[in-house]
Design a protein around this motif. Structure first.
Motif, PDB file in Angstrom:
ATOM      1  N   MET A  51      15.378   9.676 -42.905  1.00  0.00           N
ATOM      2  CA  MET A  51      14.595   8.439 -43.006  1.00  0.00           C
ATOM      3  C   MET A  51      13.471   8.401 -41.980  1.00  0.00           C
ATOM      4  O   MET A  51      12.378   7.885 -42.258  1.00  0.00           O
ATOM      5  CB  MET A  51      15.515   7.231 -42.836  1.00  0.00           C
ATOM      6  N   LYS A  52      13.721   8.954 -40.794  1.00  0.00           N
ATOM      7  CA  LYS A  52      12.677   8.956 -39.768  1.00  0.00           C
ATOM      8  C   LYS A  52      11.495   9.820 -40.193  1.00  0.00           C
ATOM      9  O   LYS A  52      10.329   9.459 -39.985  1.00  0.00           O
ATOM     10  CB  LYS A  52      13.250   9.454 -38.437  1.00  0.00           C
ATOM     11  N   LYS A  55       9.662   7.999 -43.011  1.00  0.00           N
ATOM     12  CA  LYS A  55       8.945   6.823 -42.509  1.00  0.00           C
ATOM     13  C   LYS A  55       7.629   7.214 -41.853  1.00  0.00           C
ATOM     14  O   LYS A  55       6.586   6.613 -42.088  1.00  0.00           O
ATOM     15  CB  LYS A  55       9.819   6.069 -41.513  1.00  0.00           C
ATOM     16  N   HIS A  56       7.665   8.249 -41.017  1.00  0.00           N
ATOM     17  CA  HIS A  56       6.469   8.684 -40.286  1.00  0.00           C
ATOM     18  C   HIS A  56       5.665   9.737 -41.048  1.00  0.00           C
ATOM     19  O   HIS A  56       4.565  10.091 -40.613  1.00  0.00           O
ATOM     20  CB  HIS A  56       6.876   9.233 -38.913  1.00  0.00           C
TER      21      HIS A  56
END
Length: 235
Positions: A51-52, A55-56
């Motif tokens: 997810m990180k 997201k980025h």
């Protein structure tokens, strides 16, 4: 009285008489419960990292070879545990970790485009060999050699990432939550492996995991916050 391979008879018998279960009864019970807890937790352990990145939309600071080697290590470890007939509670998380690791590598490939030809070659070789290894359709001596090598594979899977963190004085997009869960899982697995009387080679693998995951976790704590301050100054 047995559920999911967990013998509850001695513990229930002791509690009925108002007594705490004996050590010889309690430790195996705790080991089984922790084993299944690790299997359950493993279904989401790499999701924070995935997810990180999403997201980025960045794989900054992540070592591709580290994640590729991790996939190879999980594949060999899972195949070996299946071949040895160990109880699912002793290795079940490897299945879920392998699936998530494959998804993670695919995402890293996506955000690392264009990929070099050697990267595609590595991916194709894995796809060709992995099914045979997981099915156990290889010579027993070669299987033992592969499992012995997976400890080195997991070690070298962490070294490039550890070195990159040290060189950059930053852990980039590494997830603290995933790294913490990796460390905690390795600690619990050392205990459950001893209780399950698994081969010493299995215990060695988890001990290496404790050391390397602790190192990466320490780097995240040491480097992440200072690096944020530096990036703000440069904007």
């Amino acid at each position: 009285m047995e559920y999911l391979g967990i013998d509850l008879s001695c513990a229930v018998g002791s509690l009925r008489h108002g007594q705490l279960p004996e050590k010889d009864c309690l430790l195996p019970l705790i080991s089984k419960l922790l084993g299944y807890a690790i299997v359950a937790a493993s279904t989401t352990v790499k999701l924070p990292q995935i997810m990180k990145i999403l997201k980025h939309q960045s794989v900054r600071g992540l070592s591709m070879i580290s994640f590729e080697l991790e996939v190879i290590g999980y594949t060999i470890a899972l195949a070996y545990c299946l071949h040895k007939g160990l109880p699912f509670s002793a290795y079940g998380e490897l299945l879920f970790l392998l699936i998530q690791a494959l998804v993670l590598v695919a995402i890293i490939y996506y955000y690392s485009r264009p990929l070099h030809a050697i990267t595609w070659i590595r991916a194709l070789l894995y796809c060709a060999v992995a099914p045979t290894v997981l099915a156990g359709q290889i010579d027993p001596l070669l299987f033992e050699a592969l499992y012995a090598s997976q400890h080195a594979i997991f070690l070298f899977a962490r070294i490039p990432q550890i070195w990159q963190n040290f060189s950059n004085k930053s852990t980039g997009e590494l997830s603290f939550i995933t790294s913490f869960m990796n460390f905690g899982g390795s600690m619990v697995r050392v205990f459950t492996t001893i209780q399950e009387n698994a081969p010493k080679s299995v215990l060695l693998g988890y001990a290496i995991g404790v050391a390397t995951n602790f190192t990466i976790l320490s780097q995240i704590i040491a480097y992440q916050k200072p690096q944020v301050g530096k990036e703000k100054k440069t904007k």
